[in-house]
Scaffold this active site. Structure first.
Site, mmCIF file in Angstrom:
data_model
loop_
_atom_site.group_PDB
_atom_site.id
_atom_site.type_symbol
_atom_site.label_atom_id
_atom_site.label_comp_id
_atom_site.label_asym_id
_atom_site.label_seq_id
_atom_site.Cartn_x
_atom_site.Cartn_y
_atom_site.Cartn_z
ATOM 1 N N LYS A 30 -2.416 14.601 -41.453
ATOM 2 C CA LYS A 30 -2.654 13.248 -40.962
ATOM 3 C C LYS A 30 -2.790 12.300 -42.149
ATOM 4 O O LYS A 30 -3.410 12.639 -43.161
ATOM 5 C CB LYS A 30 -3.931 13.264 -40.122
ATOM 6 C CG LYS A 30 -4.375 11.939 -39.529
ATOM 7 C CD LYS A 30 -5.650 12.167 -38.722
ATOM 8 C CE LYS A 30 -6.153 10.916 -38.027
ATOM 9 N NZ LYS A 30 -7.359 11.190 -37.208
ATOM 10 N N SER A 107 -6.811 9.856 -32.715
ATOM 11 C CA SER A 107 -5.968 9.199 -33.694
ATOM 12 C C SER A 107 -5.076 10.147 -34.475
ATOM 13 O O SER A 107 -4.225 9.714 -35.245
ATOM 14 C CB SER A 107 -6.855 8.414 -34.678
ATOM 15 O OG SER A 107 -7.728 9.290 -35.371
ATOM 16 N N SER A 131 -10.544 12.703 -31.832
ATOM 17 C CA SER A 131 -9.198 12.494 -32.355
ATOM 18 C C SER A 131 -8.385 13.756 -32.580
ATOM 19 O O SER A 131 -7.191 13.678 -32.866
ATOM 20 C CB SER A 131 -9.260 11.700 -33.667
ATOM 21 O OG SER A 131 -9.651 10.372 -33.401
#
Length: 391
Positions: A30, A107, A131
């Site tokens: 990420k 996210s 997330s």
């Protein structure tokens, strides 16, 4: 690489150790984790523009490389990781392979999408309010929120540090459990622990009937494997209180961490993210302190509830992922509903795994979660593997 899921913001290859336990596996990180020689963009062009190239790997990235996994790129994230749906106004929405007409969740959207699409074996993500857990449920894959402070986060963009943890995704239970070896999280056989399953009825009441029905076989399998579950309640006053405590403490910390940058840079934020930062800027210290006091009480409550052997079994999300064409208001409403299920583990600093456990009538995935006591990460990985063998 053919990025069929719009999962990557940048593709490149970094080889892992040839002799590590994850040798032969690939992973993606990420874009809040530093990778030496690359800019950490955090899902926002203004962040990328105002931050220098990283000189070292973030600890979770370095750990996976040292364990032998090959890094093949950095993946999309919601802006500054401050969302749960996976839509990014600047870079688009990664594709949810198992429900292409629905959002992937965020996210950690790109890492989840890349894993679900088979582009990587392991997707490295972070979890503050859900997330990793929510994208895992939406995309039909495994995901873990680790015990708070279990994995060092040096070189990782902070969001709300008292909640932030690293986590990861995988498509199968074996790879999922193997991912823990990078972080010295060894599986703990349930034979060595007297697992006590708990069904929180107030949490299940938040899920839509079709989701409850889809998860019922997995709940039955868990009870067949680990023994009958006891019915319990997480809160006598409602889980909306937990969500509100989480919201205020998180927002206060976010503004403490990022307020100066937002004020100075005046970044371009997309819908939803802009409003959340505006809300965070208005949290008074007296309100934040009251919420922190409440969090301490709730944390003690849930940890006492679990003891050393309790495992909560509950829906990860109240429903499958919202549709791609859902309005911002619909997404915000869903986010608030989901946080009632996601907040308890964050408030408690507890580990939680989401297991792909069923689909609703149109085939969209829904996940089943297990929450354990602090440090029970390895046990949860073992339980997830056992449940996969039951199916």
């Amino acid at each position: 690489m053919n990025d069929t899921a719009n999962a990557f913001i940048e593709s490149f290859t970094l080889e892992g150790s040839p002799i590590g336990p994850l040798a032969g596996l690939t992973f993606a990180a990420k874009d809040i984790f530093d990778v030496a020689g690359h800019i950490t963009g955090c899902g926002n062009p203004d962040w990328a523009r105002t931050h220098a190239t990283a000189t070292d790997h973030a600890h979770p990235v370095a750990a996976l490389l040292a364990a032998g996994a090959q890094l093949i790129g950095k993946t999309h994230t919601d802006e500054i990781a401050y969302s749960l749906m996976g839509a990014n106004a600047h870079y688009g929405t990664p594709r949810n392979t198992h429900a292409p007409d629905r959002v992937p969740g965020g996210s950690s959207s790109g890492s989840a999408a890349a894993t679900a699409a088979g582009l990587v074996d392991i997707g490295l993500g972070s979890d503050t309010g859900g997330s990793v857990r929510l994208p895992a449920s939406f995309c039909g894959i495994y995901g873990i929120r680790t015990t708070h402070d279990r994995i060092p986060l040096a070189g990782t963009m902070p969001l709300a540090p008292s909640f932030d943890v690293a986590g990861w995704f995988a498509r199968d239970a074996e790879t999922f459990a193997k991912g823990g070896q990078a972080f010295a999280i060894a599986e703990q056989s349930e034979e060595a622990v007297a697992v006590r399953l708990l069904i929180p009825v107030d949490a299940w009441a938040l899920a839509e009937p079709e989701t409850v029905q889809a998860l019922a076989p997995a709940v039955a399998a868990a009870q067949a494997r680990f023994g009958p579950a006891a019915l319990t309640r997480l809160s006598e006053t409602g889980l909306a209180e937990w969500r509100e405590v989480f919201r205020v403490v998180q927002a206060s910390e976010i503004w403490t961490v990022h307020g100066a940058w937002v004020t100075q840079t005046q970044p371009s934020f997309g819908p939803g993210v802009r409003e959340r930062f505006d809300m965070a800027s208005k949290i008074a210290e007296t309100e934040a302190e009251q919420a922190r006091t409440s969090r301490s009480a709730l944390r003690a409550q849930i940890r006492s509830h679990l003891g050393a052997d309790g495992i909560l079994i509950l829906p990860t999300s109240p429903a499958p992922a919202p549709k791609l064409n859902a309005s911002e208001a619909t997404l915000d409403t869903f986010r608030a509903r989901a946080l009632e299920l996601l907040a308890p583990a964050g408030i408690g600093g507890l580990p939680q795994v989401s297991i792909p456990a069923g689909t609703v009538s149109d085939g969209a995935p829904v996940g089943l979660s297990l929450i354990g006591p602090p440090g029970a990460d390895g046990l949860l990985l073992s339980l997830a593997r056992s449940l996969a063998q039951q199916s």
